[in-house]
Design a protein around this motif. Sequence first.
Motif, PDB file in Angstrom:
ATOM      1  N   ILE A   1      50.266  45.201  42.747  1.00  0.00           N
ATOM      2  CA  ILE A   1      49.071  44.720  43.444  1.00  0.00           C
ATOM      3  C   ILE A   1      47.885  44.637  42.488  1.00  0.00           C
ATOM      4  CG2 ILE A   1      47.359  45.341  45.190  1.00  0.00           C
ATOM      5  CD1 ILE A   1      49.652  46.392  46.911  1.00  0.00           C
ATOM      6  N   TRP A   2      47.715  45.654  41.641  1.00  0.00           N
ATOM      7  CA  TRP A   2      46.604  45.632  40.686  1.00  0.00           C
ATOM      8  C   TRP A   2      46.766  44.505  39.670  1.00  0.00           C
ATOM      9  CZ3 TRP A   2      44.658  51.143  38.971  1.00  0.00           C
ATOM     10  CH2 TRP A   2      44.261  51.856  40.110  1.00  0.00           C
TER      11      TRP A   2
ATOM     12  N   LEU B   1      47.929  41.576  40.414  1.00  0.00           N
ATOM     13  CA  LEU B   1      47.608  40.323  41.097  1.00  0.00           C
ATOM     14  C   LEU B   1      46.110  40.291  41.377  1.00  0.00           C
ATOM     15  CD1 LEU B   1      50.574  40.269  43.650  1.00  0.00           C
ATOM     16  CD2 LEU B   1      50.401  39.012  41.487  1.00  0.00           C
ATOM     17  N   ARG B   2      45.346  39.858  40.423  1.00  0.00           N
ATOM     18  CA  ARG B   2      43.893  39.894  40.553  1.00  0.00           C
ATOM     19  C   ARG B   2      43.300  38.535  40.205  1.00  0.00           C
ATOM     20  NH1 ARG B   2      45.296  42.946  36.018  1.00  0.00           N
ATOM     21  NH2 ARG B   2      44.564  42.087  34.032  1.00  0.00           N
TER      22      ARG B   2
ATOM     23  N   HIS C   1      40.852  42.890  43.010  1.00  0.00           N
ATOM     24  CA  HIS C   1      42.181  43.127  43.570  1.00  0.00           C
ATOM     25  C   HIS C   1      42.091  44.272  44.574  1.00  0.00           C
ATOM     26  CE1 HIS C   1      42.612  46.808  41.158  1.00  0.00           C
ATOM     27  NE2 HIS C   1      42.198  46.106  40.110  1.00  0.00           N
TER      28      HIS C   1
END
Length: 221
Positions: free
Chosen positions: A55-56, A58-59, A69
Amino acid sequence: MNLTDTLLGEAWYWAAWVVWVPLFALCVFKAPWGRLRDPERLNVWLGMVVLLALIWSLRAGVKPGLALHLLGATVFTLSFGPSLAFVGLSFVALGVALNDGAGAFAYAMNVLLLGGLGVFLSQGLYRVFFWIFPRHFFVYIFINAFLGSALTIIGVGFGICALLALAGAYSWDYLVEEYFVYFLLLGFSEAWLSGMVMTLFVIYRPSWVFTFDDTRYLAGK
């Protein structure tokens, strides 16, 4: 956010290492590792590390250090407590740094701003809410999980902007108008996802949530 090795002055990065090293050691020492002796809980902890690393990564962002993010610090803190959460988020930041090929010098600063500040705000808000509001299932979900996660990521965004402005990397006006305002929008997404995850956890796997107790939030309600 992912600071580069050259965005801030060397003094800022050295100061971050001076703070992060003993803080990480303290959290390793104080963490309730006994909770992870259960293979199921260990898998959840490791799964959060891997998922948040993705997730981090995907910014969105157009300038160095000004990426956006989701954070996930509130879910981690409510589920495992502040010490295990900070250790886990330190591994998350390490995974992101290795995956992106980012410089190692800025690692400690990135961990402190995202993991350290995120865990600090999550735990602080949990304690404040615990003291102010009655012990009730819906209070735990909507206040601790939804509201807490939104305020946490907004607070992290403000902390990042304050540091970048103080270090002279960007002007305060630019940060507020072009960067911080998006944290207000990101807070809604963080609240929705964190609240959904914590709702599923406390309903189907309450043993995974360190801060949730059936006798405190459900019994007699």
